[in-house]
Motif scaffolding. Structure first.
Motif, PDB file in Angstrom:
ATOM      1  N   ALA A 209       0.834  -1.211   0.000  1.00 10.81           N
ATOM      2  CA  ALA A 209       0.000   0.000   0.000  1.00 10.81           C
ATOM      3  C   ALA A 209       0.863   1.253   0.000  1.00 10.81           C
ATOM      4  O   ALA A 209       0.536   2.246  -0.664  1.00 10.81           O
ATOM      5  N   MET A 210       1.972   1.230   0.728  1.00  6.66           N
ATOM      6  CA  MET A 210       2.897   2.363   0.764  1.00  6.66           C
ATOM      7  C   MET A 210       3.465   2.632  -0.622  1.00  6.66           C
ATOM      8  O   MET A 210       3.465   3.773  -1.103  1.00  6.66           O
ATOM      9  N   PHE A 211       3.958   1.591  -1.275  1.00  4.36           N
ATOM     10  CA  PHE A 211       4.543   1.757  -2.603  1.00  4.36           C
ATOM     11  C   PHE A 211       3.505   2.265  -3.606  1.00  4.36           C
ATOM     12  O   PHE A 211       3.794   3.161  -4.412  1.00  4.36           O
ATOM     13  N   GLU A 212       2.326   1.703  -3.564  1.00  9.36           N
ATOM     14  CA  GLU A 212       1.306   2.097  -4.541  1.00  9.36           C
ATOM     15  C   GLU A 212       0.872   3.542  -4.342  1.00  9.36           C
ATOM     16  O   GLU A 212       0.608   4.252  -5.312  1.00  9.36           O
ATOM     17  N   ARG A 213       0.827   3.981  -3.093  1.00 13.92           N
ATOM     18  CA  ARG A 213       0.505   5.384  -2.839  1.00 13.92           C
ATOM     19  C   ARG A 213       1.630   6.287  -3.350  1.00 13.92           C
ATOM     20  O   ARG A 213       1.378   7.321  -3.965  1.00 13.92           O
ATOM     21  N   TRP A 214       2.883   5.877  -3.102  1.00  6.46           N
ATOM     22  CA  TRP A 214       4.020   6.699  -3.527  1.00  6.46           C
ATOM     23  C   TRP A 214       4.139   6.750  -5.048  1.00  6.46           C
ATOM     24  O   TRP A 214       4.437   7.797  -5.624  1.00  6.46           O
ATOM     25  N   LEU A 215       3.902   5.634  -5.712  1.00  3.41           N
ATOM     26  CA  LEU A 215       4.079   5.555  -7.158  1.00  3.41           C
ATOM     27  C   LEU A 215       2.948   6.192  -7.950  1.00  3.41           C
ATOM     28  O   LEU A 215       3.095   6.419  -9.155  1.00  3.41           O
ATOM     29  N   ASN A 216       1.838   6.485  -7.294  1.00  2.00           N
ATOM     30  CA  ASN A 216       0.727   7.118  -8.000  1.00  2.00           C
ATOM     31  C   ASN A 216       1.181   8.436  -8.620  1.00  2.00           C
ATOM     32  O   ASN A 216       1.889   9.217  -7.983  1.00  2.00           O
ATOM     33  N   GLU A 217       0.792   8.681  -9.853  1.00  2.00           N
ATOM     34  CA  GLU A 217       1.259   9.881 -10.555  1.00  2.00           C
ATOM     35  C   GLU A 217       0.877  11.168  -9.843  1.00  2.00           C
ATOM     36  O   GLU A 217       1.535  12.193 -10.004  1.00  2.00           O
ATOM     37  N   SER A 218      -0.151  11.119  -9.004  1.00  2.00           N
ATOM     38  CA  SER A 218      -0.550  12.306  -8.249  1.00  2.00           C
ATOM     39  C   SER A 218       0.485  12.683  -7.184  1.00  2.00           C
ATOM     40  O   SER A 218       0.425  13.787  -6.627  1.00  2.00           O
ATOM     41  N   ASN A 219       1.434  11.771  -6.894  1.00  9.08           N
ATOM     42  CA  ASN A 219       2.456  12.049  -5.888  1.00  9.08           C
ATOM     43  C   ASN A 219       3.669  12.762  -6.479  1.00  9.08           C
ATOM     44  O   ASN A 219       4.651  12.981  -5.777  1.00  9.08           O
ATOM     45  N   PHE A 220       3.602  13.156  -7.750  1.00  2.00           N
ATOM     46  CA  PHE A 220       4.730  13.829  -8.394  1.00  2.00           C
ATOM     47  C   PHE A 220       4.274  15.142  -9.015  1.00  2.00           C
ATOM     48  O   PHE A 220       3.178  15.221  -9.580  1.00  2.00           O
ATOM     49  N   ASP A 221       5.122  16.166  -8.874  1.00  4.59           N
ATOM     50  CA  ASP A 221       4.759  17.455  -9.454  1.00  4.59           C
ATOM     51  C   ASP A 221       5.098  17.475 -10.945  1.00  4.59           C
ATOM     52  O   ASP A 221       5.532  16.460 -11.516  1.00  4.59           O
ATOM     53  N   ASN A 222       4.926  18.612 -11.568  1.00  3.64           N
ATOM     54  CA  ASN A 222       5.143  18.714 -13.016  1.00  3.64           C
ATOM     55  C   ASN A 222       6.593  18.481 -13.425  1.00  3.64           C
ATOM     56  O   ASN A 222       6.873  18.205 -14.602  1.00  3.64           O
ATOM     57  N   ASN A 223       7.500  18.602 -12.465  1.00  8.76           N
ATOM     58  CA  ASN A 223       8.917  18.365 -12.746  1.00  8.76           C
ATOM     59  C   ASN A 223       9.359  16.957 -12.357  1.00  8.76           C
ATOM     60  O   ASN A 223      10.549  16.641 -12.390  1.00  8.76           O
ATOM     61  N   GLY A 224       8.376  16.121 -11.983  1.00  9.24           N
ATOM     62  CA  GLY A 224       8.686  14.747 -11.624  1.00  9.24           C
ATOM     63  C   GLY A 224       9.220  14.563 -10.229  1.00  9.24           C
ATOM     64  O   GLY A 224       9.695  13.471  -9.887  1.00  9.24           O
ATOM     65  N   ARG A 225       9.163  15.603  -9.394  1.00 11.19           N
ATOM     66  CA  ARG A 225       9.643  15.490  -8.014  1.00 11.19           C
ATOM     67  C   ARG A 225       8.540  14.944  -7.112  1.00 11.19           C
ATOM     68  O   ARG A 225       7.370  15.320  -7.252  1.00 11.19           O
ATOM     69  N   GLN A 226       8.932  14.081  -6.159  1.00  9.46           N
ATOM     70  CA  GLN A 226       7.957  13.511  -5.249  1.00  9.46           C
ATOM     71  C   GLN A 226       7.330  14.582  -4.368  1.00  9.46           C
ATOM     72  O   GLN A 226       7.994  15.548  -3.972  1.00  9.46           O
TER      73      GLN A 226
END
Length: 239
Positions: A209-226
């Motif tokens: 669940a932790m990984f899936e939450r982190w990997l969701n595209e909503s967890n990254f800004d427009n520059n690809g930063r977490q």
């Protein structure tokens, strides 16, 4: 540690009445949003991997591996051919889904289907792969294959105790530190004390669940930063 008491009043490990040996992992690809892992193929991957690894100009990434660095593509291919034919370690090439380029290697090793233990190792992330979502996703995909698809009970990570980067990575990914095996081996003419880490099957659902939450595209800004770290995602799941 879970125990039970036998008829003699002694503590023992719990019975595993329904335990069945696992399957040996195979060459089937593991496909994610950012990367995919495929069976190592010298013909398809040698040139791209050699170029990606060559961006590590001071060979820093080879220090804690028992082989390399390779000065020429030809010598690298010799090692790849041998590695691609092995079933333990079983090597995979990490492919960037966006560029379709090979950017790293990882393997399963010390594969013990009868007891459900498997290790991840021979991890070599090129500069193109390091500190990217692809790197984390590659490790997630290999964990998912081991636990969710093949039913392993124990997933190990071992490294030279001097390799602080690897130790930090293991703990970031949710591995638990188990200790140091002193003078465990010798490689490149040096002593190696080995640091041991593991994840066990009962810990996997929380980590998944932790990984899936982190990997969701909503967890990254427009520059690809977490936006949220893995630890923050873990705490959110626990809340």
């Amino acid at each position: 540690m879970e125990t039970q008491i036998n008829a003699l009043g002694q503590h023992t490990g719990v019975d595993l009445n329904n335990w069945q040996p696992c399957s040996h992992p195979g060459p089937d690809p593991m496909i994610g949003q950012y990367c995919r892992l495929v069976a190592l193929c010298t013909e398809s991957h040698a040139q791209q991997l050699f170029e990606a690894f060559s961006e590590d100009t001071n060979h820093r990434n080879w220090t804690y591996l028992p082989y390399g660095p390779f000065d020429t593509l030809e010598s690298f291919k010799v090692w790849l051919v041998e590695s691609s034919q092995s079933r333990d370690p079983l090597f995979y090439t990490i492919i960037d889904q966006r560029s379709d380029q090979a950017v790293g290697l990882a393997s399963y090793l010390r594969i013990e289907p009868t007891v459900g233990a498997i290790e991840v190792g021979h991890i070599h992330f090129s500069p193109r792969l390091q500190k990217t979502p692809l790197a984390t996703e590659a490790m997630y995909l290999m964990m998912h294959r081991a636990f969710a698809e093949l039913g392993y009970r124990r997933y190990e990570w071992k490294c030279d105790a001097c390799n602080q980067g690897s130790r930090n990575a293991a703990q970031r990914l949710g591995f638990q530190f188990e200790g140091i095996f002193r003078q465990a081996t010798v490689y490149k003419g040096r002593n190696r004390d080995t640091a041991w880490f593991s994840i066990i099957d009962k810990e996997w659902p929380t980590l998944q669940a932790m990984f899936e939450r982190w990997l969701n595209e909503s967890n990254f800004d427009n520059n690809g930063r977490q936006i949220n770290s893995l630890l923050a995602c873990l705490k959110e799941n626990a809340a």
